[in-house]
Design a protein around this motif. Structure first.
Motif, PDB file in Angstrom:
ATOM      1  N   ARG A 198      32.889  50.424  25.280  1.00  0.00           N
ATOM      2  CA  ARG A 198      33.895  49.479  24.808  1.00  0.00           C
ATOM      3  C   ARG A 198      33.898  48.197  25.633  1.00  0.00           C
ATOM      4  NH1 ARG A 198      39.332  52.852  23.240  1.00  0.00           N
ATOM      5  NH2 ARG A 198      40.112  50.711  23.046  1.00  0.00           N
ATOM      6  N   LEU A 199      33.667  48.315  26.945  1.00  0.00           N
ATOM      7  CA  LEU A 199      33.706  47.148  27.819  1.00  0.00           C
ATOM      8  C   LEU A 199      32.333  46.514  28.019  1.00  0.00           C
ATOM      9  CD1 LEU A 199      36.014  48.542  30.667  1.00  0.00           C
ATOM     10  CD2 LEU A 199      36.690  47.291  28.608  1.00  0.00           C
ATOM     11  N   ASP A 200      31.270  47.234  27.629  1.00  0.00           N
ATOM     12  CA  ASP A 200      29.895  46.807  27.884  1.00  0.00           C
ATOM     13  C   ASP A 200      29.700  46.538  29.371  1.00  0.00           C
ATOM     14  OD1 ASP A 200      27.269  46.118  27.418  1.00  0.00           O
ATOM     15  OD2 ASP A 200      27.723  44.052  26.842  1.00  0.00           O
ATOM     16  N   THR A 201      30.112  47.518  30.177  1.00  0.00           N
ATOM     17  CA  THR A 201      30.019  47.362  31.635  1.00  0.00           C
ATOM     18  C   THR A 201      29.903  48.729  32.283  1.00  0.00           C
ATOM     19  OG1 THR A 201      30.966  45.974  33.392  1.00  0.00           O
ATOM     20  CG2 THR A 201      32.451  47.537  32.341  1.00  0.00           C
ATOM     21  N   PRO A 202      29.358  48.828  33.500  1.00  0.00           N
ATOM     22  CA  PRO A 202      29.280  50.122  34.184  1.00  0.00           C
ATOM     23  C   PRO A 202      30.667  50.648  34.541  1.00  0.00           C
ATOM     24  CG  PRO A 202      27.787  48.509  35.176  1.00  0.00           C
ATOM     25  CD  PRO A 202      28.681  47.760  34.258  1.00  0.00           C
ATOM     26  N   VAL A 203      30.843  51.948  34.431  1.00  0.00           N
ATOM     27  CA  VAL A 203      32.105  52.603  34.775  1.00  0.00           C
ATOM     28  C   VAL A 203      31.827  53.762  35.717  1.00  0.00           C
ATOM     29  CG1 VAL A 203      34.101  53.883  33.898  1.00  0.00           C
ATOM     30  CG2 VAL A 203      33.187  51.954  32.590  1.00  0.00           C
ATOM     31  N   LEU A 246      41.571  42.212  40.279  1.00  0.00           N
ATOM     32  CA  LEU A 246      40.475  43.034  40.802  1.00  0.00           C
ATOM     33  C   LEU A 246      39.171  42.895  40.033  1.00  0.00           C
ATOM     34  CD1 LEU A 246      42.413  46.344  41.601  1.00  0.00           C
ATOM     35  CD2 LEU A 246      41.609  44.618  43.234  1.00  0.00           C
ATOM     36  N   ALA A 247      39.101  42.015  39.062  1.00  0.00           N
ATOM     37  CA  ALA A 247      37.862  41.885  38.294  1.00  0.00           C
ATOM     38  C   ALA A 247      36.678  41.529  39.181  1.00  0.00           C
ATOM     39  CB  ALA A 247      38.024  40.843  37.191  1.00  0.00           C
ATOM     40  N   ALA A 248      36.922  40.761  40.256  1.00  0.00           N
ATOM     41  CA  ALA A 248      35.845  40.394  41.171  1.00  0.00           C
ATOM     42  C   ALA A 248      35.548  41.504  42.172  1.00  0.00           C
ATOM     43  CB  ALA A 248      36.209  39.115  41.914  1.00  0.00           C
ATOM     44  N   ALA A 249      36.350  42.550  42.138  1.00  0.00           N
ATOM     45  CA  ALA A 249      36.156  43.681  43.039  1.00  0.00           C
ATOM     46  C   ALA A 249      35.876  44.925  42.195  1.00  0.00           C
ATOM     47  CB  ALA A 249      37.391  43.854  43.927  1.00  0.00           C
ATOM     48  N   LEU A 250      36.813  45.872  42.157  1.00  0.00           N
ATOM     49  CA  LEU A 250      36.642  47.099  41.362  1.00  0.00           C
ATOM     50  C   LEU A 250      37.931  47.341  40.589  1.00  0.00           C
ATOM     51  CD1 LEU A 250      34.950  49.575  40.595  1.00  0.00           C
ATOM     52  CD2 LEU A 250      35.772  50.706  42.668  1.00  0.00           C
ATOM     53  N   LYS A 291      34.655  45.438  47.974  1.00  0.00           N
ATOM     54  CA  LYS A 291      35.107  46.807  47.715  1.00  0.00           C
ATOM     55  C   LYS A 291      36.605  46.911  47.924  1.00  0.00           C
ATOM     56  CE  LYS A 291      31.627  48.050  50.245  1.00  0.00           C
ATOM     57  NZ  LYS A 291      30.790  46.906  49.851  1.00  0.00           N
ATOM     58  N   ALA A 292      37.334  46.472  46.911  1.00  0.00           N
ATOM     59  CA  ALA A 292      38.788  46.634  46.890  1.00  0.00           C
ATOM     60  C   ALA A 292      39.157  47.178  45.527  1.00  0.00           C
ATOM     61  CB  ALA A 292      39.493  45.304  47.130  1.00  0.00           C
ATOM     62  N   THR A 293      40.119  48.085  45.501  1.00  0.00           N
ATOM     63  CA  THR A 293      40.558  48.656  44.239  1.00  0.00           C
ATOM     64  C   THR A 293      41.941  49.242  44.411  1.00  0.00           C
ATOM     65  OG1 THR A 293      39.897  50.107  42.400  1.00  0.00           O
ATOM     66  CG2 THR A 293      39.564  50.958  44.638  1.00  0.00           C
ATOM     67  N   VAL A 343      33.837  49.015  36.664  1.00  0.00           N
ATOM     68  CA  VAL A 343      35.213  49.447  36.425  1.00  0.00           C
ATOM     69  C   VAL A 343      35.341  50.911  36.836  1.00  0.00           C
ATOM     70  CG1 VAL A 343      36.896  49.928  34.570  1.00  0.00           C
ATOM     71  CG2 VAL A 343      35.621  47.774  34.580  1.00  0.00           C
ATOM     72  N   LYS A 344      36.539  51.300  37.226  1.00  0.00           N
ATOM     73  CA  LYS A 344      36.793  52.680  37.682  1.00  0.00           C
ATOM     74  C   LYS A 344      37.817  53.360  36.789  1.00  0.00           C
ATOM     75  CE  LYS A 344      39.190  53.132  41.549  1.00  0.00           C
ATOM     76  NZ  LYS A 344      40.467  53.856  41.267  1.00  0.00           N
ATOM     77  N   VAL A 345      37.559  54.624  36.478  1.00  0.00           N
ATOM     78  CA  VAL A 345      38.552  55.471  35.826  1.00  0.00           C
ATOM     79  C   VAL A 345      38.887  56.624  36.763  1.00  0.00           C
ATOM     80  CG1 VAL A 345      37.839  54.887  33.493  1.00  0.00           C
ATOM     81  CG2 VAL A 345      36.785  56.850  34.635  1.00  0.00           C
ATOM     82  N   GLN A 346      40.071  57.203  36.582  1.00  0.00           N
ATOM     83  CA  GLN A 346      40.545  58.278  37.453  1.00  0.00           C
ATOM     84  C   GLN A 346      40.832  59.538  36.641  1.00  0.00           C
ATOM     85  OE1 GLN A 346      41.195  54.352  38.515  1.00  0.00           O
ATOM     86  NE2 GLN A 346      42.703  55.354  37.234  1.00  0.00           N
ATOM     87  N   ALA A 347      40.679  60.684  37.316  1.00  0.00           N
ATOM     88  CA  ALA A 347      41.006  61.970  36.707  1.00  0.00           C
ATOM     89  C   ALA A 347      41.339  62.941  37.834  1.00  0.00           C
ATOM     90  CB  ALA A 347      39.827  62.506  35.892  1.00  0.00           C
ATOM     91  N   PRO A 348      42.132  63.975  37.544  1.00  0.00           N
ATOM     92  CA  PRO A 348      42.343  64.994  38.581  1.00  0.00           C
ATOM     93  C   PRO A 348      41.030  65.675  38.910  1.00  0.00           C
ATOM     94  CG  PRO A 348      43.137  65.760  36.449  1.00  0.00           C
ATOM     95  CD  PRO A 348      42.805  64.314  36.288  1.00  0.00           C
TER      96      PRO A 348
END
Length: 342
Positions: free
Chosen positions: A162-167, A33-37, A10-12, A112-117
C-alpha cells in the motif's frame, strides 16, 4: 549488517499513542518521523481490540480471541472481538496510507515500522478455555507462534504494498523477562506457571523473525532482558527503556552491538515531565549510556537509536508529539557528530 543500522536517523516511537483518532495521529507521526522510522500508530484508548493483546485478534491466522473478565481468551471461532480488532487495524492502515500519500512519500524508499505482540507475551497474556495462561501448554504456544508469525507477515506485506516502501516489524515482549524467570502468576497459588526455557524462547522468537519477511526489532520496557539469548537470536535490533539498565546489562548490550546490530535507547519520558528537556539534554542521556559500553562514540554512530522510554498512550497529544520530536533531534545529533555531544 542489520537494516536498522542502515537507517540514517534511528529514531522512532514505541507504537502506542494517546487518543482515539487515527488520522491526526498518523499525520503527526509521519510528519515527525518520516525522515527517521515512522510507525503505524496504535490507539489503545479505543478499548477492546486496540490494545497490545487485542490487536493480535486482527493478526492471528485461524485463531480467534474473545474477552473474559481478566482480559482475552482464545476462542473457538471469530466473533465480535476479532471483527472489531480487524476493523480498527484497517482504520489505522487507511489513516497511515493517507498521511504517507499526502507527504509525498510513496516509493521514496523510507522504512516504516509496524508493531505486534511477541510470541511469548502473547502466550503469557491469552487464556486457554480452562482459564490457564496459554504459555502453560507447549502445543498452544507453538500454534500461537505459527499463527502470529504468518499473520504479521501478511500484515507487513500488505502495508508495504500500500505504501510502496519497506516495512519492518517490532515484536513487543514486555513479559519476556517474567516468563524466563518464572514470575508469571497462575490462576491460583496452587497452579504456578513454570519458567520458560531459554532455548524454547529463542526458538519462538527466531520462528517469528524467519517468517515475517523483513528484519525484526524486539521492544521491551521491562528490566532484566536476556542479552545472551537475544545475541544468539536473529533479531536485528533491540528497543529498551534506558532507565531499566543495570551494570550487568552493559556487557550483553555491548556484545549485541558488536555483532553488527542496533540498540534503540528509550530516553525520552513517556509522559510530560515538569520541565521540557532540550534535544541536547536527550542526546546527553544517550551518550551517558553509550559511553559505558567501551566503544568510541563514532563507532556507534550506526548502531544507536533514540525512542521514548515506553509507549505514549498515557501522554497528552502535545507531549506525544514533543517526545518523538525530541527523539528525532537527539538521534540526528548523534548520527551527525556523536563526539560533539556534551
Amino acid at each position: 549488517m542489520s537494516v536498522f543500522a542502515d537507517i540514517s536517523v534511528k529514531a522512532t516511537g514505541v507504537g502506542s499513542w494517546p487518543g482515539t483518532a487515527a488520522r491526526p495521529s498518523a499525520e503527526v507521526v509521519v510528519g515527525e518521523l518520516a525522515a527517521a522510522l515512522a510507525h503505524l500508530v496504535e490507539l489503545p484508548a479505543r478499548g477492546v481490540g486496540a490494545d497490545l493483546l487485542g490487536r493480535a485478534g486482527a493478526l492471528l491466522i485461524d485463531v480467534a480471541i474473545d474477552t473474559v473478565p481478566r482480559g482475552y481468551r482464545i476462542a473457538v471461532r471469530p466473533g465480535a472481538v476479532t471483527r472489531r480488532a480487524v476493523s480498527l487495524l484497517d482504520e489505522d492502515m487507511d489513516a497511515f496510507e493517507e498521511a504517507w500519500e499526502t507527504a509525498g512519500l510513496r516509493g521514496a524508499g523510507r522504512v516504516v515500522k509496524v508493531q505486534a505482540p511477541g510470541p511469548i507475551t502473547l502466550a503469557a497474556g491469552l487464556e486457554l478455555s480452562n482459564g490457564h495462561r496459554a504459555i502453560t501448554d507447549p502445543g498452544a504456544v507453538r500454534d500461537l507462534t505459527a499463527s502470529l508469525a504468518e499473520g504479521v507477515a501478511v500484515h507487513r506485506a500488505a502495508l508495504s504494498r500500500r505504501l510502496d516502501t519497506p516495512v519492518v516489524v517490532q515484536f513487543d515482549e514486555p513479559s519476556l523477562p517474567a516468563a524466563l524467570g518464572g514470575h508469571l502468576s497462575g490462576v491460583t497459588a496452587l497452579s504456578p506457571v513454570a519458567a520458560l526455557d531459554e532455548s524454547v524462547a529463542g526458538s519462538l522468537l527466531d520462528t517469528c523473525a524467519a517468517t515475517v519477511g523483513a528484519e525484526v526489532l524486539l521492544h521491551s520496557c521491562a528490566p532484566g532482558l536476556p542479552w545472551d539469548l537475544l545475541t544468539r537470536s536473529t533479531i536485528g535490533a533491540i528497543s529498551i527503556d534506558a532507565a531499566t539498565l543495570r551494570a550487568a546489562d552493559l556487557d550483553g548490550m555491548a556484545a549485541f552491538v558488536e555483532s553488527g546490530r542496533a540498540v534503540l535507547l528509550g530516553v525520552v519520558a513517556p509522559t510530560a515531565p515538569e520541565r521540557r528537556p532540550s534535544a541536547e539534554e536527550v542526546a546527553a542521556a544517550v551518550v551517558a549510556v553509550t559511553d559505558r559500553l567501551g566503544f568510541g562514540r563514532s563507532a556507534l554512530r550506526e548502531r544507536i537509536g533514540v525512542t521514548p522510554a515506553c509507549g505514549l498512550a498515557t501522554a497528552t497529544p502535545q507531549w506525544a508529539r514533543t517526545a518523538i520530536e525530541l527523539a528525532r533531534k537527539a538521534a540526528e545529533a548523534f548520527a551527525a557528530d556523536p563526539d560533539a555531544i556534551q
